[in-house]
Design an enzyme around this catalytic site. Structure first.
Site, PDB file in Angstrom:
ATOM      1  N   HIS A  16       0.843  -1.207   0.000  1.00 25.56           N
ATOM      2  CA  HIS A  16       0.000   0.000   0.000  1.00 25.56           C
ATOM      3  C   HIS A  16       0.878   1.258   0.000  1.00 25.56           C
ATOM      4  CE1 HIS A  16      -3.077  -2.646   2.308  1.00 25.56           C
ATOM      5  NE2 HIS A  16      -3.613  -2.427   1.126  1.00 25.56           N
ATOM      6  N   LYS A  40     -18.967  -5.048   7.518  1.00 25.88           N
ATOM      7  CA  LYS A  40     -17.819  -5.960   7.480  1.00 25.88           C
ATOM      8  C   LYS A  40     -16.898  -5.689   8.668  1.00 25.88           C
ATOM      9  CE  LYS A  40     -13.969  -6.833   4.458  1.00 25.88           C
ATOM     10  NZ  LYS A  40     -13.255  -6.244   3.328  1.00 25.88           N
ATOM     11  N   ARG A  89      -2.346  -6.100  -8.249  1.00 28.78           N
ATOM     12  CA  ARG A  89      -1.277  -7.078  -8.043  1.00 28.78           C
ATOM     13  C   ARG A  89      -1.232  -8.124  -9.138  1.00 28.78           C
ATOM     14  NH1 ARG A  89      -3.104  -7.825  -1.964  1.00 28.78           N
ATOM     15  NH2 ARG A  89      -4.972  -7.293  -3.125  1.00 28.78           N
ATOM     16  N   SER A 126      -2.899  -7.562   3.283  1.00 30.73           N
ATOM     17  CA  SER A 126      -3.118  -7.338   4.717  1.00 30.73           C
ATOM     18  C   SER A 126      -3.446  -8.651   5.421  1.00 30.73           C
ATOM     19  CB  SER A 126      -4.270  -6.352   4.927  1.00 30.73           C
ATOM     20  OG  SER A 126      -3.975  -5.122   4.344  1.00 30.73           O
TER      21      SER A 126
HETATM   22  P1  ADP Z   1      -9.778  -3.438  -0.324  1.00 32.94           P
HETATM   23  O1  ADP Z   1      -9.880  -2.006  -0.674  1.00 32.94           O
HETATM   24  O2  ADP Z   1     -10.191  -4.320  -1.474  1.00 32.94           O
HETATM   25  O3  ADP Z   1     -10.357  -3.804   0.995  1.00 32.94           O
HETATM   26  P2  ADP Z   1      -7.007  -3.206   0.506  1.00 32.94           P
HETATM   27  O4  ADP Z   1      -7.304  -2.198   1.537  1.00 32.94           O
HETATM   28  O5  ADP Z   1      -6.185  -4.364   0.950  1.00 32.94           O
HETATM   29  O6  ADP Z   1      -8.247  -3.817  -0.223  1.00 32.94           O
HETATM   30  O7  ADP Z   1      -6.251  -2.519  -0.708  1.00 32.94           O
HETATM   31  C1  ADP Z   1      -6.573  -1.260  -1.222  1.00 32.94           C
HETATM   32  C2  ADP Z   1      -5.990  -1.142  -2.605  1.00 32.94           C
HETATM   33  O8  ADP Z   1      -4.587  -1.412  -2.573  1.00 32.94           O
HETATM   34  C3  ADP Z   1      -6.557  -2.111  -3.625  1.00 32.94           C
HETATM   35  O9  ADP Z   1      -6.584  -1.461  -4.891  1.00 32.94           O
HETATM   36  C4  ADP Z   1      -5.557  -3.246  -3.655  1.00 32.94           C
HETATM   37  O10 ADP Z   1      -5.559  -3.945  -4.880  1.00 32.94           O
HETATM   38  C5  ADP Z   1      -4.271  -2.473  -3.466  1.00 32.94           C
HETATM   39  N1  ADP Z   1      -3.209  -3.292  -2.898  1.00 32.94           N
HETATM   40  C6  ADP Z   1      -3.259  -4.089  -1.812  1.00 32.94           C
HETATM   41  N2  ADP Z   1      -2.082  -4.700  -1.597  1.00 32.94           N
HETATM   42  C7  ADP Z   1      -1.255  -4.293  -2.602  1.00 32.94           C
HETATM   43  C8  ADP Z   1       0.105  -4.591  -2.970  1.00 32.94           C
HETATM   44  N3  ADP Z   1       0.835  -5.459  -2.275  1.00 32.94           N
HETATM   45  N4  ADP Z   1       0.622  -4.004  -4.081  1.00 32.94           N
HETATM   46  C9  ADP Z   1      -0.145  -3.148  -4.797  1.00 32.94           C
HETATM   47  N5  ADP Z   1      -1.428  -2.820  -4.513  1.00 32.94           N
HETATM   48  C10 ADP Z   1      -1.983  -3.382  -3.426  1.00 32.94           C
END
Ligand code: ADP
Length: 157
Positions: A16, A40, A89, A126
Protein backbone atom coordinates in the site's frame (compact mmCIF):
# COMPACT_ATOMS: atom_id res chain seq x y z
CA UNK A 1 -4.84 16.37 -10.03
CA UNK A 2 -6.55 15.53 -6.74
CA UNK A 3 -6.97 11.79 -6.22
CA UNK A 4 -8.41 9.44 -3.63
CA UNK A 5 -6.86 6.08 -2.74
CA UNK A 6 -9.60 4.14 -0.94
CA UNK A 7 -9.18 0.84 0.86
CA UNK A 8 -9.54 -1.14 4.05
CA UNK A 9 -5.82 -0.96 4.98
CA UNK A 10 -6.33 -3.61 7.67
CA UNK A 11 -3.40 -3.01 8.25
CA UNK A 12 -1.42 -0.85 5.82
CA UNK A 13 1.43 -2.85 4.21
CA UNK A 14 4.53 -1.77 2.30
CA UNK A 15 2.58 -2.66 -0.87
CA UNK A 16 0.00 0.00 0.00
CA UNK A 17 2.72 2.45 1.04
CA UNK A 18 4.52 1.98 -2.27
CA UNK A 19 1.29 2.82 -4.15
CA UNK A 20 0.75 5.89 -1.90
CA UNK A 21 4.29 7.18 -2.54
CA UNK A 22 4.06 6.70 -6.29
CA UNK A 23 0.56 8.19 -6.53
CA UNK A 24 1.56 11.18 -4.37
CA UNK A 25 4.32 11.86 -6.89
CA UNK A 26 1.73 12.08 -9.69
CA UNK A 27 -0.92 14.15 -7.84
CA UNK A 28 -1.12 17.60 -6.35
CA UNK A 29 -3.10 16.11 -3.46
CA UNK A 30 -3.68 12.47 -2.53
CA UNK A 31 -6.29 11.48 0.03
CA UNK A 32 -5.89 8.04 1.56
CA UNK A 33 -9.46 7.11 2.51
CA UNK A 34 -9.94 4.31 5.02
CA UNK A 35 -13.19 2.41 4.67
CA UNK A 36 -15.28 2.17 7.81
CA UNK A 37 -17.70 -0.58 6.93
CA UNK A 38 -20.38 -1.37 9.51
CA UNK A 39 -21.33 -4.50 7.51
CA UNK A 40 -17.82 -5.96 7.48
CA UNK A 41 -15.81 -6.58 10.65
CA UNK A 42 -12.26 -5.30 10.35
CA UNK A 43 -9.36 -6.70 12.39
CA UNK A 44 -8.07 -3.29 13.47
CA UNK A 45 -10.23 -0.42 14.73
CA UNK A 46 -10.71 2.50 12.37
CA UNK A 47 -8.67 4.72 14.74
CA UNK A 48 -5.80 2.20 14.65
CA UNK A 49 -5.83 1.94 10.85
CA UNK A 50 -5.85 5.75 10.52
CA UNK A 51 -3.02 6.12 13.03
CA UNK A 52 -0.81 3.55 11.26
CA UNK A 53 -1.27 5.28 7.88
CA UNK A 54 -0.80 8.80 9.27
CA UNK A 55 2.49 7.79 10.87
CA UNK A 56 3.69 5.95 7.76
CA UNK A 57 2.93 8.92 5.48
CA UNK A 58 3.88 11.84 7.73
CA UNK A 59 6.82 12.78 5.48
CA UNK A 60 4.57 13.04 2.40
CA UNK A 61 3.36 16.63 2.43
CA UNK A 62 0.58 16.28 -0.18
CA UNK A 63 -1.00 13.22 1.44
CA UNK A 64 -4.04 13.47 3.73
CA UNK A 65 -5.58 10.54 5.59
CA UNK A 66 -9.27 10.26 6.51
CA UNK A 67 -12.00 7.71 7.09
CA UNK A 68 -15.16 7.29 5.04
CA UNK A 69 -18.33 5.25 4.91
CA UNK A 70 -20.42 4.47 1.89
CA UNK A 71 -19.65 4.89 -1.78
CA UNK A 72 -16.28 5.99 -3.14
CA UNK A 73 -18.06 8.11 -5.78
CA UNK A 74 -19.83 10.09 -3.04
CA UNK A 75 -16.50 10.66 -1.35
CA UNK A 76 -15.07 11.91 -4.66
CA UNK A 77 -17.98 14.36 -4.97
CA UNK A 78 -17.55 15.56 -1.38
CA UNK A 79 -13.80 16.04 -1.80
CA UNK A 80 -14.08 17.35 -5.38
CA UNK A 81 -11.49 14.74 -6.39
CA UNK A 82 -10.65 14.01 -10.02
CA UNK A 83 -10.17 10.27 -9.79
CA UNK A 84 -9.69 7.15 -7.72
CA UNK A 85 -6.34 5.37 -7.40
CA UNK A 86 -6.18 1.59 -6.95
CA UNK A 87 -3.30 -0.86 -6.83
CA UNK A 88 -3.21 -3.96 -9.01
CA UNK A 89 -1.28 -7.08 -8.04
CA UNK A 90 -2.40 -9.81 -10.39
CA UNK A 91 -5.20 -11.20 -12.50
CA UNK A 92 -7.20 -11.89 -9.32
CA UNK A 93 -7.20 -8.18 -8.47
CA UNK A 94 -8.00 -7.34 -12.09
CA UNK A 95 -11.36 -9.13 -12.08
CA UNK A 96 -12.54 -7.36 -8.91
CA UNK A 97 -11.04 -3.99 -9.81
CA UNK A 98 -12.43 -4.04 -13.34
CA UNK A 99 -15.97 -4.45 -12.00
CA UNK A 100 -15.52 -1.77 -9.33
CA UNK A 101 -14.07 0.68 -11.88
CA UNK A 102 -16.99 0.08 -14.26
CA UNK A 103 -19.47 0.62 -11.43
CA UNK A 104 -17.80 3.83 -10.30
CA UNK A 105 -17.70 5.12 -13.86
CA UNK A 106 -21.42 4.41 -14.24
CA UNK A 107 -22.45 5.63 -10.79
CA UNK A 108 -20.56 8.89 -10.72
CA UNK A 109 -18.49 9.35 -13.91
CA UNK A 110 -15.42 8.74 -11.79
CA UNK A 111 -12.26 7.49 -13.50
CA UNK A 112 -10.06 4.93 -11.75
CA UNK A 113 -6.31 5.01 -12.32
CA UNK A 114 -4.37 1.81 -11.63
CA UNK A 115 -0.80 1.51 -10.51
CA UNK A 116 0.79 -1.90 -10.96
CA UNK A 117 2.35 -3.36 -7.85
CA UNK A 118 6.05 -3.19 -7.32
CA UNK A 119 7.01 -6.83 -7.99
CA UNK A 120 8.58 -7.24 -4.56
CA UNK A 121 5.10 -6.68 -3.05
CA UNK A 122 3.08 -8.66 -5.60
CA UNK A 123 2.30 -11.42 -3.08
CA UNK A 124 1.61 -9.07 -0.19
CA UNK A 125 -1.83 -8.54 1.35
CA UNK A 126 -3.12 -7.34 4.72
CA UNK A 127 -4.66 -10.74 5.44
CA UNK A 128 -1.33 -12.56 4.80
CA UNK A 129 0.49 -10.12 7.06
CA UNK A 130 -2.06 -10.67 9.85
CA UNK A 131 -1.80 -14.46 9.47
CA UNK A 132 2.01 -14.56 9.47
CA UNK A 133 2.19 -12.21 12.46
CA UNK A 134 -0.35 -14.35 14.35
CA UNK A 135 1.82 -17.43 13.75
CA UNK A 136 4.89 -15.60 15.04
CA UNK A 137 6.55 -14.98 11.65
CA UNK A 138 8.69 -11.97 10.84
CA UNK A 139 6.81 -9.33 8.83
CA UNK A 140 9.24 -6.48 9.49
CA UNK A 141 10.11 -6.10 5.79
CA UNK A 142 6.49 -6.05 4.69
CA UNK A 143 4.87 -3.41 6.86
CA UNK A 144 5.81 0.17 7.81
CA UNK A 145 7.32 0.60 11.25
CA UNK A 146 4.13 2.30 12.48
CA UNK A 147 2.32 -1.02 11.97
CA UNK A 148 4.71 -3.13 14.11
CA UNK A 149 3.39 -2.04 17.48
CA UNK A 150 -0.16 -2.92 16.45
CA UNK A 151 0.84 -6.36 15.19
CA UNK A 152 3.09 -7.12 18.16
CA UNK A 153 1.67 -5.04 21.05
CA UNK A 154 3.32 -7.07 23.84
CA UNK A 155 6.85 -6.70 22.37
CA UNK A 156 6.54 -2.90 22.34
CA UNK A 157 5.39 -2.81 25.99
P1 ADP B 1 -9.78 -3.44 -0.32
O1 ADP B 1 -9.88 -2.01 -0.67
O2 ADP B 1 -10.19 -4.32 -1.47
O3 ADP B 1 -10.36 -3.80 0.99
P2 ADP B 1 -7.01 -3.21 0.51
O4 ADP B 1 -7.30 -2.20 1.54
O5 ADP B 1 -6.19 -4.36 0.95
O6 ADP B 1 -8.25 -3.82 -0.22
O7 ADP B 1 -6.25 -2.52 -0.71
C1 ADP B 1 -6.57 -1.26 -1.22
C2 ADP B 1 -5.99 -1.14 -2.60
O8 ADP B 1 -4.59 -1.41 -2.57
C3 ADP B 1 -6.56 -2.11 -3.63
O9 ADP B 1 -6.58 -1.46 -4.89
C4 ADP B 1 -5.56 -3.25 -3.65
O10 ADP B 1 -5.56 -3.95 -4.88
C5 ADP B 1 -4.27 -2.47 -3.47
N1 ADP B 1 -3.21 -3.29 -2.90
C6 ADP B 1 -3.26 -4.09 -1.81
N2 ADP B 1 -2.08 -4.70 -1.60
C7 ADP B 1 -1.26 -4.29 -2.60
C8 ADP B 1 0.10 -4.59 -2.97
N3 ADP B 1 0.84 -5.46 -2.28
N4 ADP B 1 0.62 -4.00 -4.08
C9 ADP B 1 -0.14 -3.15 -4.80
N5 ADP B 1 -1.43 -2.82 -4.51
C10 ADP B 1 -1.98 -3.38 -3.43
Amino acid sequence: MKAIYPGSFDPITNGHLDIIQRAAHLCTELIVAVLQNSEKQSYFLIEERLDMIKKATQNLKNVRVRSFEGLSVELCREEKADCLIRGMRDIGDFRFEWEAAQLNKNLGSIETLFLMTNTQYAFLSSSRVREIARLGGNVAHWVPESTHKYLFPSKEG
